[in-house]
Scaffold this motif. Structure first.
Motif, PDB file in Angstrom:
ATOM      1  N   GLN A  29      -3.208  -2.925  -3.502  1.00 25.10           N
ATOM      2  CA  GLN A  29      -2.835  -2.004  -2.429  1.00 25.10           C
ATOM      3  C   GLN A  29      -3.612  -2.226  -1.140  1.00 25.10           C
ATOM      4  O   GLN A  29      -3.504  -1.430  -0.213  1.00 25.10           O
ATOM      5  CB  GLN A  29      -3.025  -0.565  -2.908  1.00 25.10           C
ATOM      6  CG  GLN A  29      -2.153  -0.232  -4.095  1.00 25.10           C
ATOM      7  CD  GLN A  29      -2.393   1.169  -4.597  1.00 25.10           C
ATOM      8  OE1 GLN A  29      -2.572   2.104  -3.802  1.00 25.10           O
ATOM      9  NE2 GLN A  29      -2.415   1.339  -5.905  1.00 25.10           N
ATOM     10  N   LYS A  63       7.616   2.533  -1.406  1.00 21.95           N
ATOM     11  CA  LYS A  63       8.118   1.165  -1.262  1.00 21.95           C
ATOM     12  C   LYS A  63       7.710   0.324  -2.466  1.00 21.95           C
ATOM     13  O   LYS A  63       8.513  -0.426  -3.029  1.00 21.95           O
ATOM     14  CB  LYS A  63       7.595   0.550   0.040  1.00 21.95           C
ATOM     15  CG  LYS A  63       8.037  -0.885   0.282  1.00 21.95           C
ATOM     16  CD  LYS A  63       7.457  -1.395   1.593  1.00 21.95           C
ATOM     17  CE  LYS A  63       7.621  -2.878   1.764  1.00 21.95           C
ATOM     18  NZ  LYS A  63       6.881  -3.400   2.912  1.00 21.95           N
ATOM     19  N   ASP A  84       0.797  -1.222   0.000  1.00 22.82           N
ATOM     20  CA  ASP A  84       0.000   0.000   0.000  1.00 22.82           C
ATOM     21  C   ASP A  84       0.832   1.275   0.000  1.00 22.82           C
ATOM     22  O   ASP A  84       0.338   2.335  -0.363  1.00 22.82           O
ATOM     23  CB  ASP A  84      -0.975   0.017   1.185  1.00 22.82           C
ATOM     24  CG  ASP A  84      -0.261  -0.019   2.526  1.00 22.82           C
ATOM     25  OD1 ASP A  84      -0.695   0.712   3.436  1.00 22.82           O
ATOM     26  OD2 ASP A  84       0.711  -0.764   2.670  1.00 22.82           O
ATOM     27  N   GLU A  85       2.096   1.228   0.386  1.00 23.69           N
ATOM     28  CA  GLU A  85       2.927   2.434   0.432  1.00 23.69           C
ATOM     29  C   GLU A  85       3.574   2.670  -0.932  1.00 23.69           C
ATOM     30  O   GLU A  85       4.386   1.866  -1.388  1.00 23.69           O
ATOM     31  CB  GLU A  85       4.012   2.295   1.494  1.00 23.69           C
ATOM     32  CG  GLU A  85       3.476   2.282   2.903  1.00 23.69           C
ATOM     33  CD  GLU A  85       4.597   2.186   3.927  1.00 23.69           C
ATOM     34  OE1 GLU A  85       5.694   2.722   3.676  1.00 23.69           O
ATOM     35  OE2 GLU A  85       4.361   1.564   4.965  1.00 23.69           O
TER      36      GLU A  85
END
Length: 160
Positions: free
Chosen positions: A36, A15, A11-12
């Motif tokens: 995500q 990253k 989800d980030e």
């Protein structure tokens, strides 16, 4: 190497982009699908079984959108995905990639990555293949992921 389909559940955005760049730099034969959230990962898994699942542990329930907050954050959302896979009899090699060095359980007791690895090996022996600690300032995660991919014949280190 044949074409390889990898599902990256992260989800980030920074990253996720970093991992995607690394994977795309390994081979043009890698296709990457991205999810995500817990629910979007489950949707992708129901549609098409990947050759490899790269899974974050801490995920929102739903994907974040203009009108969607993502639902409640789940510190171990990755485990929910693995449990769903077990119930649905989905067998896919899975590597957990997490930025955390430990997770807090309900009692407030931390579980480090070695303990998490043991728990996941025991609960998900058919699909769980390992845990990697992601840290954007060090390349150790890339080395470890490269080794793991080589084990699945997805990536062969130069000279081998």
């Amino acid at each position: 190497m044949n074409s390889v389909y990898i599902l990256l559940v992260e989800d980030e955005a920074p990253k996720r982009a970093h991992i995607e760049r690394f994977l795309k730099g390994l081979s043009t034969e890698i296709t990457i699908a991205v999810a995500q959230s817990v629910n979007s990962a489950l949707d992708v898994l129901d549609e098409h079984l990947p050759d490899l699942l790269l899974l974050d542990m801490s995920l929102p329930t739903f994907s974040v959108g203009e009108r969607e907050s993502g639902g409640r954050p789940q510190g171990e959302g990755g485990i929910e995905i693995l449990r769903y896979m077990t119930l649905a009899e989905i067998v896919c090699p899975t590597i957990v990639i997490t930025g955390y060095e430990a997770f807090l359980r309900e009692a407030g007791k931390p579980v480090d990555l070695s303990q998490l690895r043991m728990e996941l090996e025991e609960e998900f022996p058919r699909c769980f293949k390992g845990v990697l600690h992601y840290n954007s300032t060090y390349d150790e995660w890339k080395t470890e992921l490269g080794k793991a991919l080589a084990e699945f014949n997805i990536y062969t280190e130069k000279g081998k």
